[in-house]
Design an enzyme around this catalytic site. Structure first.
Site, short mmCIF file in Angstrom:
data_model
loop_
_atom_site.label_atom_id
_atom_site.label_comp_id
_atom_site.label_asym_id
_atom_site.label_seq_id
_atom_site.Cartn_x
_atom_site.Cartn_y
_atom_site.Cartn_z
N THR A 1 21.57 49.66 40.47
CA THR A 1 22.29 48.62 39.50
C THR A 1 21.56 47.03 39.88
O THR A 1 20.73 46.67 41.25
CB THR A 1 24.08 48.36 40.56
OG1 THR A 1 24.02 48.93 39.94
CG2 THR A 1 24.19 47.36 39.65
N ARG B 1 32.86 58.01 33.73
CA ARG B 1 33.00 57.61 34.88
C ARG B 1 32.11 56.67 35.34
O ARG B 1 31.31 55.85 34.31
CB ARG B 1 31.84 58.45 36.21
CG ARG B 1 32.12 57.30 37.31
CD ARG B 1 30.98 56.75 37.71
NE ARG B 1 31.16 56.48 38.84
CZ ARG B 1 30.30 55.40 39.34
NH1 ARG B 1 29.36 54.61 38.74
NH2 ARG B 1 30.08 54.73 40.79
N ASP C 1 32.06 50.29 40.01
CA ASP C 1 32.48 48.28 40.12
C ASP C 1 31.69 47.68 39.42
O ASP C 1 32.46 45.89 39.40
CB ASP C 1 32.40 48.38 41.77
CG ASP C 1 30.00 48.40 42.31
OD1 ASP C 1 30.39 49.13 41.68
OD2 ASP C 1 30.28 47.24 42.82
N1 ASP Z 1 27.77 50.70 42.35
C1 ASP Z 1 27.16 51.16 41.34
C2 ASP Z 1 28.12 51.88 40.37
O1 ASP Z 1 28.66 52.47 40.94
C3 ASP Z 1 25.74 51.74 41.38
C4 ASP Z 1 24.99 51.04 42.23
O2 ASP Z 1 25.12 50.35 42.92
O3 ASP Z 1 23.37 51.54 42.58
O4 ASP Z 1 27.81 52.21 39.80
#
Ligand code: ASP
Length: 307
Positions: A174, A202, A205
């Site tokens: 992310t 799905r 956060d």
């Molecule tokens: N927090 C992100 C999610 O769960 C994943 C990530 O931080 O790469 O969608």
């Protein structure tokens, strides 16, 4: 008095194995981070707003194919890219977010359009895409989002029938940015492709204000990266802000409690980029590494991957 401009960005946290990193690949990651940092900082330096700065930095990270957002977004279970993003401003505490959107080149700009022009906070899927088209945002076909690395990760995850957080070596890719502008206003933005091979619509956060993204001029601006389910349950970004606002903790103290204690206790691997109203920056993580960069005032920029 003019505030001390600051910006911090991240490109994901996780187990970034030195053994699978070549000098050439590391240089590419660092270049991607530096480019995004420069894009955001240039706006702050000219007296621009923190909202413009975080949007520009995240657009740059979304356009860079090595990070799991926009162009480099991971494949879901049916071979599509479903992206989530959020942006929030600390002065008015307005927020805009999208989840499960496909085709839009820069989900953070769609989140911003939601914040500024929809009268809503969070739009999902097809409706969000339609709104983006009506707002004149740029869309691209599947080929634009195809990268060999992500395809191979998805094939591997499909074979093993597991939902994976971005990389074979468990990296969370992310992207996000937080900034303080000269007028003293904070802003935060986060954008993600979520988890490789994810099913059932799905959502993590990242697009949820208070969980993966938060900004409040009284305290701080935060953008998270990590295992979304745990970050959602811990309401990470808002918790840090609350520890500052109600308990009078410093940004560092609040980040330490949430990232190195509360999250660790529930198995929430990851990290975040944070800046407070005085321009102090924290980029804590409880994983092995986090792609990150920052620049404060006229200080030298920092671009880091490992501890
Ligand atoms: N927090 C992100 C999610 O769960 C994943 C990530 O931080 O790469 O969608």
């Amino acid at each position: 008095m003019a505030a001390n401009i600051s910006i911090a960005i991240h490109g994901g946290a996780g187990t970034i194995l030195k053994s699978s990193m070549t000098p050439a690949l590391q240089a590419r990651y660092e270049h991607g981070l530096q480019q995004a940092l420069d894009a955001g900082y240039a706006i702050l330096e000219k007296g621009g707003s923190s909202v413009d700065a975080v949007a520009a930095a995240v657009v740059s990270l979304e356009d860079f194919e090595l990070f799991n957002a926009g162009r480099g977004a991971v494949f879901n279970n049916v071979g599509k890219h479903e992206m989530d993003a959020c942006i929030m401003r600390g002065d008015t505490m307005e927020a805009g977010a999208v989840c499960g959107v496909a085709g839009v080149k820069n989900p953070v700009l769609l989140a911003r359009a939601v914040m500024e022009r929809s009268g809503h906070v969070l739009l999902s899927g097809q409706g969000a895409e339609e709104f983006g088209r009506a707002q004149g945002l740029e869309y691209a076909d599947e080929a634009y989002f195809y990268t060999q690395q992500r395809y191979d990760q998805w094939q591997q995850a499909l074979k093993e029938d597991r939902v994976q957080l971005d990389h074979t070596d468990k990296k969370f890719g992310t992207v996000g940015a937080v900034a303080l502008d000269r007028a003293g206003n904070l802003a935060a933005a986060t954008s993600t492709g979520g988890m490789t091979n994810k099913k059932f619509g799905r959502v993590g956060d990242s697009p949820v204000p208070g969980a993966g993204t938060y900004a409040n001029n009284n305290t701080c601006a935060i953008s998270c990266t990590g295992h979304g389910e745990l970050f959602l349950r811990a309401v990470v970004a808002h918790d840090i802000s609350c520890l500052m606002e109600y308990k009078g903790l410093s940004l560092k103290e609040a980040c330490d409690i949430v990232v190195h204690d509360k999250l660790v206790k529930i198995g929430g691997e990851g990290g975040l980029a944070a800046v407070d109203k005085a321009g102090n920056i924290e980029m804590p993580f409880n994983s092995e590494g986090m792609y990150r960069a920052c620049k404060s005032g006229s200080g030298a920029p920092l671009v880091l991957i490992y501890k």
